[in-house]
Write a protein that holds these residues in place. Sequence first.
Motif, PDB file in Angstrom:
ATOM      1  N   SER A 168       0.841  -1.194   0.000  1.00  0.00           N
ATOM      2  CA  SER A 168       0.000   0.000   0.000  1.00  0.00           C
ATOM      3  C   SER A 168       0.872   1.238   0.000  1.00  0.00           C
ATOM      4  CB  SER A 168      -0.880   0.023   1.250  1.00  0.00           C
ATOM      5  OG  SER A 168      -1.616   1.223   1.316  1.00  0.00           O
ATOM      6  N   TYR A 171      -5.877  -1.207  -2.680  1.00  0.00           N
ATOM      7  CA  TYR A 171      -5.926  -0.737  -4.059  1.00  0.00           C
ATOM      8  C   TYR A 171      -6.498   0.676  -4.197  1.00  0.00           C
ATOM      9  CZ  TYR A 171      -6.630  -1.028  -9.111  1.00  0.00           C
ATOM     10  OH  TYR A 171      -6.601  -0.799 -10.455  1.00  0.00           O
ATOM     11  N   THR A 192      -4.503   4.157  -6.095  1.00  0.00           N
ATOM     12  CA  THR A 192      -3.432   3.275  -6.553  1.00  0.00           C
ATOM     13  C   THR A 192      -2.051   3.921  -6.483  1.00  0.00           C
ATOM     14  OG1 THR A 192      -3.862   3.879  -8.845  1.00  0.00           O
ATOM     15  CG2 THR A 192      -4.914   1.893  -8.022  1.00  0.00           C
ATOM     16  N   ASP A 193      -1.106   3.104  -6.136  1.00  0.00           N
ATOM     17  CA  ASP A 193       0.281   3.492  -5.920  1.00  0.00           C
ATOM     18  C   ASP A 193       1.145   2.595  -6.804  1.00  0.00           C
ATOM     19  OD1 ASP A 193       2.685   4.371  -4.244  1.00  0.00           O
ATOM     20  OD2 ASP A 193       2.589   2.230  -3.767  1.00  0.00           O
ATOM     21  N   SER A 194       2.080   3.177  -7.546  1.00  0.00           N
ATOM     22  CA  SER A 194       2.881   2.397  -8.489  1.00  0.00           C
ATOM     23  C   SER A 194       3.714   1.325  -7.790  1.00  0.00           C
ATOM     24  CB  SER A 194       3.760   3.308  -9.338  1.00  0.00           C
ATOM     25  OG  SER A 194       4.568   4.129  -8.527  1.00  0.00           O
ATOM     26  N   THR A 253       2.832  -0.351  -5.109  1.00  0.00           N
ATOM     27  CA  THR A 253       1.878  -1.420  -4.805  1.00  0.00           C
ATOM     28  C   THR A 253       1.611  -2.251  -6.045  1.00  0.00           C
ATOM     29  OG1 THR A 253       0.877  -0.089  -3.068  1.00  0.00           O
ATOM     30  CG2 THR A 253      -0.456  -1.895  -3.945  1.00  0.00           C
ATOM     31  N   MET A 254       1.465  -1.595  -7.193  1.00  0.00           N
ATOM     32  CA  MET A 254       1.212  -2.324  -8.433  1.00  0.00           C
ATOM     33  C   MET A 254       2.400  -3.228  -8.780  1.00  0.00           C
ATOM     34  SD  MET A 254      -1.827  -1.358  -8.971  1.00  0.00           S
ATOM     35  CE  MET A 254      -1.932  -1.062  -7.211  1.00  0.00           C
ATOM     36  N   HIS A 267     -10.325  -2.895  -1.592  1.00  0.00           N
ATOM     37  CA  HIS A 267     -10.665  -1.800  -2.506  1.00  0.00           C
ATOM     38  C   HIS A 267     -11.934  -1.127  -2.000  1.00  0.00           C
ATOM     39  CE1 HIS A 267     -11.257  -0.760  -7.060  1.00  0.00           C
ATOM     40  NE2 HIS A 267     -10.665   0.216  -6.408  1.00  0.00           N
ATOM     41  N   CYS A 269     -11.717  -1.265 -11.379  1.00  0.00           N
ATOM     42  CA  CYS A 269     -10.463  -1.950 -11.085  1.00  0.00           C
ATOM     43  C   CYS A 269      -9.739  -2.184 -12.401  1.00  0.00           C
ATOM     44  CB  CYS A 269     -10.769  -3.280 -10.396  1.00  0.00           C
ATOM     45  SG  CYS A 269      -9.340  -4.164  -9.749  1.00  0.00           S
ATOM     46  N   ASN A 270      -8.436  -2.090 -12.388  1.00  0.00           N
ATOM     47  CA  ASN A 270      -7.647  -2.386 -13.570  1.00  0.00           C
ATOM     48  C   ASN A 270      -7.753  -3.873 -13.891  1.00  0.00           C
ATOM     49  OD1 ASN A 270      -4.851  -3.378 -14.700  1.00  0.00           O
ATOM     50  ND2 ASN A 270      -5.120  -1.250 -15.352  1.00  0.00           N
ATOM     51  N   ILE A 286      -5.170  -6.227 -12.453  1.00  0.00           N
ATOM     52  CA  ILE A 286      -5.335  -6.474 -11.014  1.00  0.00           C
ATOM     53  C   ILE A 286      -6.522  -7.408 -10.789  1.00  0.00           C
ATOM     54  CG2 ILE A 286      -5.738  -5.419  -8.754  1.00  0.00           C
ATOM     55  CD1 ILE A 286      -2.964  -4.782 -10.153  1.00  0.00           C
TER      56      ILE A 286
END
Length: 144
Positions: free
Chosen positions: A12, A77, A80-82, A84-85, A102, A108-109, A112
């Motif tokens: 996160s 989620y 969003t944080d890069s 975390t992704m 979430h 949602c992407n 993901i």
Amino acid sequence: MNLEGKKIYLASGWFNENQERRLKKAEEVLREMGFEVFSPREHQFLEYSYNSQPWRDVVFENDVDNVHKADFIFAIYDETDSGTMFEIGLAYALGKPIFIFHEAEEYCNLMISESLNAYFKSWDQVKHYDWKTCPVIRYEGTVE
């Protein structure tokens, strides 16, 4: 439910008040459930100057190492944080079960939504989930 000894990597951002509030709540809830929680926020290596190359090296390696060691990945989620992704992608590549919290957003992407084992919208869902058998709970909303 005996989750003692099960390691969760908690992915996160914590770069604004909302992210930090959610992250602290996740740390609390998951620990109360019996998980051993690795939260990168708590491992910032203050002996190094923030953003220096030595700090970057040690934080990156420590986070990646702890994704490898985790039994589960639990990612917040919202907002969003890069980082975390990246951690979700690494976990997927390693075959780690991925759990997404979430709470606020309505989409949602695709990458993901299709990589996760379970999708949660509330802490009550997290607390009552069967962590022994880890049934799939798919994301049913709009993907981007």
